[in-house]
Design a protein around this motif. Structure first.
Motif, PDB file in Angstrom:
ATOM      1  N   THR A  63      -4.008  -1.680  -7.725  1.00  0.00           N
ATOM      2  CA  THR A  63      -4.226  -0.408  -8.403  1.00  0.00           C
ATOM      3  C   THR A  63      -3.633  -0.526  -9.806  1.00  0.00           C
ATOM      4  O   THR A  63      -2.995  -1.538 -10.136  1.00  0.00           O
ATOM      5  CB  THR A  63      -3.502   0.724  -7.659  1.00  0.00           C
ATOM      6  N   THR A  99      -5.333  -1.326  -3.165  1.00  0.00           N
ATOM      7  CA  THR A  99      -6.374  -0.498  -2.574  1.00  0.00           C
ATOM      8  C   THR A  99      -7.433  -1.425  -1.994  1.00  0.00           C
ATOM      9  O   THR A  99      -7.447  -2.625  -2.274  1.00  0.00           O
ATOM     10  CB  THR A  99      -6.987   0.471  -3.613  1.00  0.00           C
ATOM     11  N   ASN A 100      -8.307  -0.855  -1.177  1.00  0.00           N
ATOM     12  CA  ASN A 100      -9.431  -1.613  -0.640  1.00  0.00           C
ATOM     13  C   ASN A 100     -10.648  -0.705  -0.614  1.00  0.00           C
ATOM     14  O   ASN A 100     -10.571   0.459  -0.986  1.00  0.00           O
ATOM     15  CB  ASN A 100      -9.119  -2.194   0.738  1.00  0.00           C
ATOM     16  N   ARG A 124     -11.858   3.288   3.703  1.00  0.00           N
ATOM     17  CA  ARG A 124     -10.985   4.459   3.750  1.00  0.00           C
ATOM     18  C   ARG A 124     -10.179   4.418   5.032  1.00  0.00           C
ATOM     19  O   ARG A 124     -10.570   3.811   6.013  1.00  0.00           O
ATOM     20  CB  ARG A 124     -11.806   5.734   3.717  1.00  0.00           C
ATOM     21  N   ALA A 130       0.837  -1.203   0.000  1.00  0.00           N
ATOM     22  CA  ALA A 130       0.000   0.000   0.000  1.00  0.00           C
ATOM     23  C   ALA A 130       0.874   1.256   0.000  1.00  0.00           C
ATOM     24  O   ALA A 130       0.553   2.239  -0.677  1.00  0.00           O
ATOM     25  CB  ALA A 130      -0.934   0.001   1.201  1.00  0.00           C
TER      26      ALA A 130
END
Length: 111
Positions: A82, A62-63, A66, A56
């Motif tokens: 990504t 990404t997930n 947030r 990351a």
């Protein structure tokens, strides 16, 4: 290699971390939940969390949630590559890149 998302030193540092290549390989096939990825890290959720923090920080994953990767990662959290991650996987799928990574190590210079 100037048009690539990484220089050799950055790639070498990235792949020096445990489970990075395996996690990227799994994610190259499809997004996975954190629970699914935990199996790759021999069932060690802490190892997965450390690995995901590294990828990351390089902008490779990404997930849907947030926030920071520093906290607990829910088992149902879906993690995906990504665009930068896809490019990194493509790069790491190239034998000439791996050859270059190992030809330029301190160990290779000692030979």
């Amino acid at each position: 290699m100037n048009d690539l998302p990484y220089d050799l030193a950055s790639l070498r540092e990235l792949v020096s971390h445990r489970y990075i290549v395996e996690i990227l390989d799994a994610l190259s096939n499809r997004p996975h939940t954190a629970a699914e990825l935990t199996a790759i890290t021999a069932g060690r959720h802490r190892a997965l969390a450390q690995t995901l923090r590294v990828v990351a920080s390089h902008g490779l994953v990404t997930n849907d949630c947030r926030g920071s990767w520093d906290g607990t990662i829910p088992a149902t959290d879906i993690i995906r590559l990504t665009d930068r991650g896809v490019r990194a996987v493509e790069l790491l799928s190239n034998l000439s890149v791996w050859t270059a990574l190992y030809e330029h190590t301190d160990h290779a210079r000692d030979r």
